[in-house]
Design a protein around this motif. Sequence first.
Motif, short mmCIF file in Angstrom:
data_model
loop_
_atom_site.label_atom_id
_atom_site.label_comp_id
_atom_site.label_asym_id
_atom_site.label_seq_id
_atom_site.Cartn_x
_atom_site.Cartn_y
_atom_site.Cartn_z
N UNK A 26 -34.29 16.13 6.65
CA UNK A 26 -35.66 16.59 6.81
C UNK A 26 -36.58 15.42 7.14
N UNK A 27 -37.67 15.72 7.80
CA UNK A 27 -38.65 14.70 8.20
C UNK A 27 -39.64 14.44 7.06
N UNK A 28 -40.53 13.47 7.26
CA UNK A 28 -41.63 13.12 6.35
C UNK A 28 -41.15 12.55 5.02
N UNK A 29 -40.03 11.83 5.02
CA UNK A 29 -39.50 11.28 3.79
C UNK A 29 -39.36 9.76 3.84
N UNK A 30 -39.86 9.11 4.87
CA UNK A 30 -39.58 7.69 5.03
C UNK A 30 -40.61 6.77 4.37
N UNK A 31 -41.86 7.20 4.29
CA UNK A 31 -42.89 6.34 3.67
C UNK A 31 -44.02 7.20 3.14
N UNK A 33 -44.80 7.69 -0.05
CA UNK A 33 -44.20 8.52 -1.09
C UNK A 33 -45.13 8.72 -2.29
N UNK A 34 -46.09 7.82 -2.49
CA UNK A 34 -46.89 7.87 -3.72
C UNK A 34 -47.77 9.10 -3.79
N UNK A 35 -48.22 9.61 -2.65
CA UNK A 35 -49.11 10.78 -2.67
C UNK A 35 -48.35 12.10 -2.72
N UNK A 36 -47.02 12.06 -2.64
CA UNK A 36 -46.23 13.29 -2.63
C UNK A 36 -45.73 13.60 -4.05
N UNK A 37 -45.71 14.88 -4.37
CA UNK A 37 -45.22 15.32 -5.67
C UNK A 37 -43.71 15.15 -5.76
N UNK A 38 -43.20 15.03 -6.97
CA UNK A 38 -41.76 14.81 -7.19
C UNK A 38 -40.94 15.96 -6.62
N UNK A 39 -41.42 17.19 -6.79
CA UNK A 39 -40.70 18.36 -6.28
C UNK A 39 -40.59 18.30 -4.76
N UNK A 40 -41.67 17.91 -4.10
CA UNK A 40 -41.66 17.82 -2.64
C UNK A 40 -40.70 16.74 -2.16
N UNK A 41 -40.71 15.58 -2.82
CA UNK A 41 -39.81 14.48 -2.43
C UNK A 41 -38.35 14.87 -2.66
#
Length: 65
Positions: A26-31, A33-41
């Motif tokens: 999946x895309x959007x996982x490279x950098x 990360x701090x603003x993304x929720x744990x479930x989303x990551x």
Amino acid sequence: MPKMKTHKGIKKRVKKTGKGKLKRKKAFNSHLQTKKKAKRKRNLSKDTLVNDTHAKKYKHLLPYE
């Protein structure tokens, strides 16, 4: 007739499953990360199947895989 060439860009990004479907990351996982929720990551880190509309095109680019 010459052999068909494998598209190296698709070969690096897609793997075939046992049943012949195509698996991708999946895309959007490279950098950022701090603003993304744990479930989303966690969900972004899982693999997913390539959509059927793209799968036919990708299989043509991977003739010998």
